[in-house]
Design an enzyme around this catalytic site. Sequence first.
Site, PDB file in Angstrom:
ATOM      1  N   ASP A 217       0.850  -1.179   0.000  1.00  0.00           N
ATOM      2  CA  ASP A 217       0.000   0.000   0.000  1.00  0.00           C
ATOM      3  C   ASP A 217       0.894   1.240   0.000  1.00  0.00           C
ATOM      4  O   ASP A 217       1.901   1.296   0.721  1.00  0.00           O
ATOM      5  CB  ASP A 217      -0.897  -0.010   1.248  1.00  0.00           C
ATOM      6  CG  ASP A 217      -1.826   1.186   1.299  1.00  0.00           C
ATOM      7  OD1 ASP A 217      -2.928   1.080   0.746  1.00  0.00           O
ATOM      8  OD2 ASP A 217      -1.438   2.209   1.895  1.00  0.00           O
ATOM      9  N   ASP A 260      -4.939   2.472  -3.796  1.00  0.00           N
ATOM     10  CA  ASP A 260      -3.481   2.538  -3.862  1.00  0.00           C
ATOM     11  C   ASP A 260      -2.845   1.243  -3.361  1.00  0.00           C
ATOM     12  O   ASP A 260      -1.685   1.242  -2.950  1.00  0.00           O
ATOM     13  CB  ASP A 260      -2.968   3.731  -3.058  1.00  0.00           C
ATOM     14  CG  ASP A 260      -3.379   3.662  -1.590  1.00  0.00           C
ATOM     15  OD1 ASP A 260      -4.492   3.160  -1.322  1.00  0.00           O
ATOM     16  OD2 ASP A 260      -2.607   4.097  -0.727  1.00  0.00           O
TER      17      ASP A 260
END
Length: 336
Positions: A217, A260
């Site tokens: 992430d 993301d």
Amino acid sequence: MNTIIQNENIIPFQDHFDQYIKAYLTERDWSKTAALLAESFCGFGTGLEERTYNLAEALLLYEKDIESAPNQIQVHFHKQELQLIDANNALVAAELDMETVILEQTVKFNNLRLLLVMHRDEKKVEIVGMHLSFPTDVHESDESFPLKELEERTHLLRKMVDQRTKSLKQAYDELADLINRDRLTQLSSRHYFEEALINEQIRYKNFKRDYTLLLMDIDDFKSINDQYGHPVGDEILKSVAEIIRKIARKTDIVARWGGDEFVILLPETELDMAKTIGESIREAVQNCEYQVAVEITLSIGISGSQANCEAQSLFRIVDDAMYRAKKSGKNQIVCV
């Protein structure tokens, strides 16, 4: 039959034409027919695929035609005109009916139109060109279903089917790509990854082939979107995706999990190797130059396959590992 002979010079041409009709239609003799054709012969038949521009092609078509309908063909001329073009060239324009037996069925063709061109040198007369046309708009009551028209329709139908099949395949490929590929990053989609993970877990249970999951992430990505806007954020996502793709092996499945987050499935890979790959990705992302003045880093969780753990449960384990990496200071790897 109405035959016009203008003078005695045309008699050799008429004889040659009669030989052609006898050899090709009455006797259905390929070798005799071939002997009557010139080396420069070209011609067109009644079907879409019956056209030749050289003698070799013509002989193949004659052979195929005689093999498919070897029985004698009865010919009735409605009209036949044989005219000299000059001393050494003549043409025949004729209209005729034909009747034969194909597969024990009588087949008739009415109002065929024939144009034949012949050339004479000092030694012999030869056929140099032929055109046979089938008027598909003229069918008499005793005529069999027009086979040549059926052939042409079949050819066109086959072409349409091929085009439709090609279009359907293209549409299917586009749909599959839409489902299996992330639009922004061009990585595999979440749907594709989930299917691959389930299949890999089944392979692990059946054959004991280890695999590893790597979930990552981008740290503080929301603040980047808020400060620089989503278009800039999208460019960063694409840049990070490209780094991951380049470092991952060809056998690895790299996907955008959402937002993301990115995930990698590493088949037949133990934790140590997965950690090495993860560390390479983490360093490359950190060291890359972006459009923003802040440092881009990744928090990464890694977990290996487990016999008593289903695919979804294993993913929750690696997800927890990634969040532990974030809570422990970000820009690091937690390996379970």
